[in-house]
Structure formats: C-alpha cells, structure tokens
Design an enzyme around this catalytic site. Structure first.
Site, PDB file in Angstrom:
ATOM      1  N   LYS A  40       0.837  -1.194   0.000  1.00  0.00           N
ATOM      2  CA  LYS A  40       0.000   0.000   0.000  1.00  0.00           C
ATOM      3  C   LYS A  40       0.879   1.254   0.000  1.00  0.00           C
ATOM      4  O   LYS A  40       1.953   1.275   0.604  1.00  0.00           O
ATOM      5  CB  LYS A  40      -0.897  -0.029   1.243  1.00  0.00           C
ATOM      6  CG  LYS A  40      -1.887   1.122   1.368  1.00  0.00           C
ATOM      7  CD  LYS A  40      -2.740   0.926   2.616  1.00  0.00           C
ATOM      8  CE  LYS A  40      -3.700   2.081   2.849  1.00  0.00           C
ATOM      9  NZ  LYS A  40      -4.506   1.871   4.082  1.00  0.00           N
ATOM     10  N   SER A  43      -9.156   2.800   3.415  1.00  0.00           N
ATOM     11  CA  SER A  43      -8.118   3.396   2.600  1.00  0.00           C
ATOM     12  C   SER A  43      -7.291   2.383   1.808  1.00  0.00           C
ATOM     13  O   SER A  43      -6.532   2.760   0.921  1.00  0.00           O
ATOM     14  CB  SER A  43      -7.190   4.246   3.473  1.00  0.00           C
ATOM     15  OG  SER A  43      -6.486   3.452   4.421  1.00  0.00           O
ATOM     16  N   SER A  82      -9.817   0.669   7.553  1.00  0.00           N
ATOM     17  CA  SER A  82      -9.229   0.736   6.218  1.00  0.00           C
ATOM     18  C   SER A  82      -8.830  -0.593   5.607  1.00  0.00           C
ATOM     19  O   SER A  82      -8.501  -0.653   4.428  1.00  0.00           O
ATOM     20  CB  SER A  82      -8.017   1.672   6.219  1.00  0.00           C
ATOM     21  OG  SER A  82      -8.438   3.005   6.387  1.00  0.00           O
TER      22      SER A  82
END
Length: 486
Positions: A78, A155, A179
């Site tokens: 990520k 996220s 997230s």
C-alpha cells in the site's frame, strides 16, 4: 499456467509451486504483471511499479528458491507508511508524489523474509484519511472490480481492488478506522485488522494515529491471512508497547475449530441511524450460520460510547497525524503546502490540528481509552461481536470524495463506517468476512470482533465459516473476464 489456472491458487499454494520447482518465481511474477496490465486500465489500483527490481529478485529466487511461507509470491504494498529503500512512497499525496524510500520498514523486512517479491504499490486516499480511494495524485479513482461505477473502498482500496481483480491473491493493507475492513467488505475479500501493535511499525514510527492504526493484509483465503500474520507479528526493537504475546502459530490454529463461542449480535448502528437492509440481512444470515455451527448468539447493542463525541475525538487524532505528515512534507519541499499539494479535506484537517491545543489532543486520546475500557467490560460476557461491516453497500464513486471541508467530510464517512473505528480505539482484533452478496451481485461483508490479543479465535472462526460457506472461487466479473471486455 494460464490466467484461469492462476486464479485458482492462494498465496500459500503459489509458494508451494515455487518450492517444489513446479513453477519459477519469475513465472509467477509474469502472471501477476500480465493480470495487472490487463485490469489496471479498468480499476486504477496500482500506482507505482517496481518491475525491474522485482524481476531481478525473481531471477535470484529462480537460482536459489527461498524457503519462506510465501516463497516467490508477488506482493503489492500500500502507498502508505511502509518504506522500502528505492521504492516510491507518496502516501496518496501530491506533496510526496516523487519521494523514494531511503530505508526498509521492519514490516517490509519481515514480508521479504517470508518470500514475498514486491513489484509495486497500490492506491490509497491521501494520507489514508478516507473510506474510498480517489486521491488526485493518481489521476483518477480506484474502481471496484465487481462494478466499475462503485468504489473499492478505502483506505486500502487499491489493495482490495488488486486482489479482487486477480492480480495477486493477497496484498498489504493498513487499518486506522476500518481501512482493511471497508475495502474487504466492498470487494468480497477477507480482511483482518489485528490487535493494536501486533505487527511492527518501526524502525522510525512508534504508532499510527495515536494507536488507532495497524498493518496487515487483504486476502482471498483465511489461511493466507493466518500465515502472513505468522511471518510478521511481534514487537520490533524500541516499540513503545506491544500486543499481548502469542507464541503459537496462527496457521496451525485454524486447523482446529473454535470452541462454542458466545457471540453478541449487533445490527443497530452506534450512530443511531438506519442500516441498509442488505447489511442487516447479511449479518442476520451470518448469525444463523454461526448458530448452525454450534455457537450461541445473543442479540444486543454496543455500549453507549457517545458516538458524536467519539467522532469529534477521532477527527482530531487523525487531523493531528495528518498535520504531522504534511509538516514533514513541507519541510522536505522547503515551502508551505498549498491546495496544489493537498486535497480540500486534508488541507482543512491541517488547519483544525493547528487550531487545537495539546489539552484537546490529550482529551481525544483519553476518550479513545475510555472506549477501550467500555469494550473490555462488554467483552467479559462474550467471546465475539458480530456486526455489519458497513452501514450500506459499496459506495458510488464520488460519494465520499475529499472535496469538502474536513469536519463535514469525516462526519459523513463515519456514518458509513460506524461499526468499525470503536475497535481501533479499543485495539481489539476485528475482521470482515465475505459471506453475503446482495440481489445486485455486490459483496456485503460482516464484521466479527474478538477479545484483545485473540486473533487466533477470530481466525479459527473464519476458517470454520470459510468451510461452511466457501467464497474463494467467487471471483469478481473483472478477474477472469476475457481481455476483450476490458
């Protein structure tokens, strides 16, 4: 191996092929890259590629196959927090868009030691502060492989989209208020948020968002999540605190069904607002499944943690962490960040942080701790809490775009994610499990929450549910669609 065959394997199975010399690491990497190139124009999930370095590492693995649990398995990290030397780390922001890592985070070291081969990064909202992934730095939103008009969540939205689209069977994510669980629910994946500080945050950071943030994975199989946690968990040198010690193996733990669990069924949102009928139906169905497996389910409500006050406190903690990152970026650039660098929500979050006092921040952290105390008392009567993951199905693109002032924006997103952040505050492990699809064919996750330090219990339950109601072969339309449909 062709595309259809590649999609039948989870990460552990792919690694077994490499260890047994049935496939080379370079061949696995080629499969992942080919699938990425096929679906990326549709979903915009991968933001920074590192293909040359990945090919070099794969060639080395071909010559001397590694023995880690995920030997030769391609991995996407990520675009938040986890630094890898030589790899871009933009944190979803134009302020950092060309920044390159100068060191390896401890989590990256452990993932590499497990055999993963990093070949790029996945998209995230700016500084991870949104429930959808539409950061301006990437030139367009990240789309949901189940329906391209919808968001993949956030996220860890790029990670979820990449896995749901079949690029790789698992991907790194992080969770500071839902997230991992939000995109897992939105994309039909398994997403475990571990106990606070179960996985390392060092060597530079001590904690994320005042202890709200944790790191782990989004996966298609439960066993991949368990094996990844085996590879990464445990305090690193100098950690400010650590999760309760776990000396066993999460992967071995899931070989044994859980004991008869006392499950608290909660379908009433902490916000007091209605929950979409699809999300309620998914949770009720999961409760019936748990009962059929011998568990005892009791309908109840969560403790009254004063949702409005909680939201205000969380907004300040996230704003403070965001402002800290923005100040670091400004110092690096040698100038103050402007709206050319930051989205409106983030720009106004910095303003909120700078207008707040140290006492305001201490009060916000104190409220988080009180929530943890309340949840600790509540869990004395239960082993697991079952709730909807989200209060509505996957969100349309633009619904939660960060083009509004921070307080308005975050207040809106909190209603969508109302069941999730209490357990970041308490530090408890929580997972979104893909047990339901609605009439429109969209995945609707359900959340299970365990006692502090009891990821093994959650993973045992998840493995039992996976056996009773398998989801691994339920692929998104994009994952195995012919090239001509993209």
């Amino acid at each position: 191996m062709n595309q259809t065959e590649y999609l039948k394997y989870d990460g552990l199975a792919l690694a077994a092929l490499v260890r047994n010399k049935d496939m080379r690491a370079s061949e696995l990497l080629d499969m992942a890259i080919a699938q990425m190139q096929r679906v990326q124009p549709s979903i915009n999930a991968v933001c920074w590629e590192a293909l040359d370095d990945a090919r070099t590492r794969a060639a080395a693995m071909d010559a001397a196959p590694p023995q880690g649990a995920f030997a030769g398995v391609p991995m996407l990290l990520k675009d938040i927090a986890v630094s890898v030397k030589g790899m871009v780390l933009a944190n979803g922001s134009r302020l950092f868009k060309d920044c390159v890592g100068t060191y390896d985070s401890e989590l990256a070291v452990r993932l590499r030691n497990a055999g993963f081969n990093f070949f790029g990064r996945t998209t995230s909202p700016e500084f991870g502060a949104n429930c959808t992934t539409e950061a301006l730095v990437y030139g367009g939103p990240t789309r949901n492989p189940w329906n391209l008009a919808l968001s993949s969540g956030g996220s860890s939205g790029g990670a979820a989209a990449a896995v749901a689209a079949g690029i790789i069977p698992l991907a790194h994510g992080s969770d500071g208020g839902g997230s991992i669980r939000i995109p897992a629910s939105s994309c039909g994946l398994f997403g475990l948020k571990p106990t606070r500080m179960r996985n390392p945050m060092g060597p530079v950071a001590g904690e994320g968002w005042g202890g709200l943030g944790v790191e782990h994975m989004l996966t298609r199989s439960v066993r991949d999540s368990a094996a990844a946690l085996d590879a990464t968990h445990g305090a690193d040198p100098g950690a400010p605190y650590a999760a309760p010690r776990f000396d066993g193996s999460y992967l071995r733990a899931i070989e044994t069904p859980p004991k008869r669990l006392r499950i608290a069924l909660v379908t009433q949102s902490p916000s007091g607002e209605p929950v979409h009928e699809d999300c309620v139906a998914a949770t009720e169905s999961a409760a019936r499944l748990c009962e059929s497996l011998g568990h005892h389910v009791t309908r109840t409500t969560l403790p009254d943690c004063n949702f409005e006050a909680f939201g205000e406190a969380m907004r300040l903690i996230v704003a403070a962490g965001t402002a800290q990152a923005v100040q670091a970026g400004s110092a690096m650039r040698g100038r103050r960040a402007t709206l050319d660098d930051l989205e409106i929500s983030i720009f106004t979050a910095v303003d909120l942080a700078l207008r707040s006092s140290a006492v305001d921040y201490a009060n916000a952290v104190g409220l988080m701790h009180r929530v943890g105390r309340q949840m600790g008392v509540f869990m004395q009567d239960y082993d697991v809490i079952l709730t909807p993951t989200l209060t509505a199905p996957p969100a349309p693109l633009g619904r939660y775009a960060a083009d509004r002032d921070y307080v308005t924006h975050r207040s809106d997103t909190l209603r969508f994610t109302a069941f999730l952040p209490y357990f970041n505050a308490s530090g408890q492990p929580a997972m979104s499990v893909p047990l339901h699809w609605n009439a429109q064919g969209l995945p609707i996750g359900v959340q299970f929450v365990g006692g502090l330090g009891q990821e093994d219990v959650l993973l045992q339950l998840a493995a039992q549910l996976e056996t009773a109601a398998p989801w691994f072969d339920r692929l998104s339309p994009l994952a195995d669609a012919p090239l001509s449909q993209n």
